[in-house]
Design a protein around this motif. Structure first.
Motif, PDB file in Angstrom:
ATOM      1  N   VAL A 263       0.845  -1.200   0.000  1.00 47.13           N
ATOM      2  CA  VAL A 263       0.000   0.000   0.000  1.00 47.13           C
ATOM      3  C   VAL A 263       0.874   1.241   0.000  1.00 47.13           C
ATOM      4  N   GLN A 266      -2.846   6.340   2.770  1.00 51.54           N
ATOM      5  CA  GLN A 266      -3.847   6.087   3.813  1.00 51.54           C
ATOM      6  C   GLN A 266      -4.954   7.122   3.686  1.00 51.54           C
ATOM      7  N   TYR A 276      -6.540   1.758   3.298  1.00 52.55           N
ATOM      8  CA  TYR A 276      -5.210   1.723   2.701  1.00 52.55           C
ATOM      9  C   TYR A 276      -5.342   1.555   1.191  1.00 52.55           C
ATOM     10  N   GLN A 288      -9.588  -0.775   7.106  1.00 54.35           N
ATOM     11  CA  GLN A 288      -8.963  -1.361   8.287  1.00 54.35           C
ATOM     12  C   GLN A 288     -10.022  -2.040   9.155  1.00 54.35           C
ATOM     13  N   PHE A 294      -2.203  -4.395   9.047  1.00 56.46           N
ATOM     14  CA  PHE A 294      -1.225  -3.497   8.424  1.00 56.46           C
ATOM     15  C   PHE A 294       0.139  -3.748   9.050  1.00 56.46           C
TER      16      PHE A 294
END
Length: 705
Positions: A263, A266, A276, A288, A294
């Motif tokens: 990624v 954000q 992401y 998320q 992550f």
């Protein structure tokens, strides 16, 4: 599994089987009478096999069935299979210990792009599991329609959560979006065929009215994006399950991903959710949450990109809309009177308001037969006078022979003259004079009298018509209602006896309201009311808290041994919440509850309770011999097997804690399979809701009876 483990029998013994989850021992129980193991008639709750599948055993076992009886080897159960449009229920039949294949259910308006066959493993104990999932892709000619799902001739419980520019998504990106020098945004937003020009700053709530007078509320929100300054391969997300993909506005798409992905950015949406961005894919964002890990220590750049979005008719705002309006002008009083019919979203019925006012005024309408207990919006009516049918440029209407107009003095004052087409004549008429007239016309809505072949003098101050023919009044009176968005919600108040929820507080965004503090039996409170604020997003919050103090019963030593607990026998089922972790059990010692430290109830499990008791303002349900659970950690329910139909409106959903589900709703006039009615809330008379998915409940008032 759950059992009816609390039979009223002096020889009954509750035996507990412990299994460990993390550092906590969880409870599974069985009931025996004089050494004979008995199973209950309460339906068995099957276990969850993985994060993407859930199953519900529809079979039952009888009270007189012993533990060593042979169970049938052929079963029929329902299994929830994950898909990009939510869990899809399929019916599975087969022998225990075998593997069967079931066709993936079709969905109107969509094509299945994954394997159309689902492979299901039936274990020896009858539990179901699958590693397969279903991918639906919307057909290009129907991706904005809300269609009924078809599964084995019954209705599926999974609604379309693909958040495109469909009318029920509420989120719009806007066209011609421009940021102004003062930080505000300008955009054109199209909703239900009507385009609204919006100007405002992030966080503003804008009210717009369409050509028919219908009021629309537009909330301006924003997502914020930041790039990682580190190389893309420094930041990785691991998706342990198939995961939905979102666009740059935080709207779910029809795509899904799994596995490991790098990624490079954000994003935070307007509700605070974090996403992401998949490297080199500008519009693939992963939310998320559970199953998304992550891994990386990337630094976010200081540059923040703000992307405005526009939320139309936020479902939390009970603004309603007006259905019809009448008006009648009284020439004697100069007032317009009439009625406005407003459809209330909250009560799902039409309400009639009456109003009286003069042209140019905006007046507040009064609800006919107002019940002070009703939660109703404010309705205002803008009254205007216009003359769209004026006779400018048309042949005049004849007056009686000998009629005149008198022009007041002095003689030095000049009155303007006009041609029939409304243009002004170079010459005028002197004051203190009288002129013969034979006809009149309207110019710009004002009556004018002919004094020569094509010269007309306007009716105005100082101009008096001397005749018996009254010019026809072509004035049109219009009444345009505005229904002020009314917010209705619950207020949660912090206290030393857990949170206290006051339901159905109503008011208007930006205002403060006074909320009465609930009473608790056996306690005094340090305040009778608190002040709460109504937010633009439809929530009602307060920073105040309440302290309850126990009333001294008069037994000198301060001991509460004199307290008499009132145990109330009531057979009911309770269920722990989804995604809230293990639930603490309590044991009763005298007149005090203390936590059970080595056992707990697993999340999303169902239990039978035979009695409850209230102590220190908290209700406890008994789920085993001297093992109790707080009312705030469970909801009550009854099993139900039926199909319900939604009304002709989009119906919002709640989760098992009674919180509004923001990203999913049920379409109008659709049918849904119901497996239970859940009583959500911790009061004595909680509201009943139909369960239509694993953690989605539909208000019974939103269905056709």
């Amino acid at each position: 599994m759950r059992f009816n483990q609390l039979k009223a029998n002096s020889n009954s013994i509750v035996r507990k089987k412990l299994y460990k989850k993390g550092k906590v021992w969880l409870v599974a129980s069985m009931l025996s009478f004089a050494g004979v193991l008995m199973l209950s008639s309460v339906p068995v709750k099957a276990t969850v096999t993985n994060d993407s599948t859930q199953q519900t055993d529809t079979t039952t076992v009888n009270d007189d069935q012993s533990s060593n009886q042979n169970e049938t080897t052929s079963i029929t159960k329902t299994l929830a299979v994950s898909s990009n449009l939510g869990d899809i229920n399929i019916s599975v039949s087969g022998q225990k210990g075998t593997t069967v294949e079931v066709s993936a259910p079709t969905k109107t308006g969509y094509t299945i792009t994954s394997d159309p066959t689902i492979t299901v493993q039936i274990s020896a104990d009858g539990s179901l599991s699958t590693n397969d999932s279903i991918v639906y892709v919307a057909n290009t000619d129907s991706n904005t329609e809300k269609e009924t799902d078809s599964v084995d001739s019954t209705q599926s419980q999974s609604e379309d959560s693909t958040n495109t520019q469909a009318e029920d998504s509420y989120i719009y990106t806007g066209d011609n979006v421009k940021q102004n020098d003062d930080g505000s945004y300008s955009a054109s937003v199209t909703y239900q065929g009507q385009t609204y020009d919006v100007d405002g700053k992030i966080g503003d709530t804008i009210r717009k009215t369409d050509s028919s007078g219908n009021a629309v509320t537009i909330n301006i929100k924003a997502t914020k994006q930041q790039k990682f300054t580190d190389p893309a391969n420094s930041n990785l997300i691991n998706m342990s399950n198939t995961t939905a993909v979102y666009d740059q506005y935080g709207r779910q798409t029809s795509q899904i991903l799994s596995g490991n992905k790098f990624v490079d950015a954000q994003m935070t949406d307007y509700e605070g959710n974090i996403f992401y961005n998949i490297s080199d894919n500008a519009d693939q964002w992963i939310k998320q949450g559970t199953g998304v890990e992550f891994t990386g220590e990337g630094t976010l750049s200081s540059e923040v990109v703000t992307i405005p979005i526009f939320i139309i008719n936020d479902p939390k705002l009970y603004n309603g809309k007006y259905e019809s309006v009448t008006e009648e002008y009284n020439a004697d009083t100069g007032e317009v009177t009439g009625s406005v019919v407003v459809h209330s979203d909250y009560y799902d019925k039409d309400l009639t308001y009456s109003y009286t006012g003069k042209p140019g005024e905006t007046v507040k309408a009064t609800l006919d037969g107002n019940d002070s207990s009703m939660i109703t919006p404010n309705v205002y009516v803008d009254i205007q006078a216009s003359n769209p049918e004026s006779s400018t440029g048309k042949v005049g209407t004849a007056l009686n022979p000998g009629d005149t107009v008198t022009l007041a003095g002095p003689a030095s004052h000049v009155y303007d003259l006009y041609n029939a087409d409304g243009t002004k004549v170079d010459l005028g008429l002197a004051g203190d004079s009288t002129w013969a007239t034979d006809s009149y016309i309207y110019i710009d809505g004002v009556p004018c009298y002919r004094v020569s072949e094509d010269e007309w003098v306007k009716q105005s101050d100082g101009v008096t018509y001397n005749g018996t023919v009254k010019p026809v009044d072509n004035t049109v009176y219009t009444a345009t209602p505005y229904v002020e968005p009314l917010i209705v919600g619950d207020v949660s108040i912090d206290s030393n006896l857990d949170k206290k929820v006051v339901k159905e507080i109503s008011g208007y965004a930006g205002n403060d309201v006074t909320v009465n503090v609930p009473d608790v039996s056996g306690y005094t409170k340090d305040k009778d009311s608190i002040t709460a604020h109504i937010n633009d997003d439809g929530t009602i919050t307060t920073d105040e808290s309440v302290t309850y103090t126990k009333i001294n019963s008069g037994n000198n030593g301060g001991s509460d041994s004199g307290i008499q607990l009132d145990f109330i026998k009531k057979s009911q089922n309770v269920s722990t919440f989804v995604g809230k972790g293990n639930v603490t059990l309590y044991k009763l010692s005298g007149t005090k509850f203390t936590p059970v430290i080595n056992r707990a109830l697993a999340e999303q499990t169902d239990w039978y309770s035979d009695q409850y008791v209230n102590l220190d303002g908290m209700t406890y349900f008994r789920v085993a011999t001297n093992e109790w659970v707080k009312i705030s950690n469970v909801y009550r329910y009854k099993d139900l097997n039926t199909i319900v139909n939604t009304k002709n409106q989009t119906s919002r959903l709640l989760n098992d804690e009674g919180v509004l589900v923001m990203n999913r709703a049920l379409g109008p006039r659709t049918s849904w399979l119901v497996d239970r009615i859940g009583y959500l809330g911790d009061d004595d008379n909680p509201t009943g809701f139909y369960r239509v998915a694993t953690n989605e409940f539909l208000n019974t008032s939103d269905t056709l009876q």
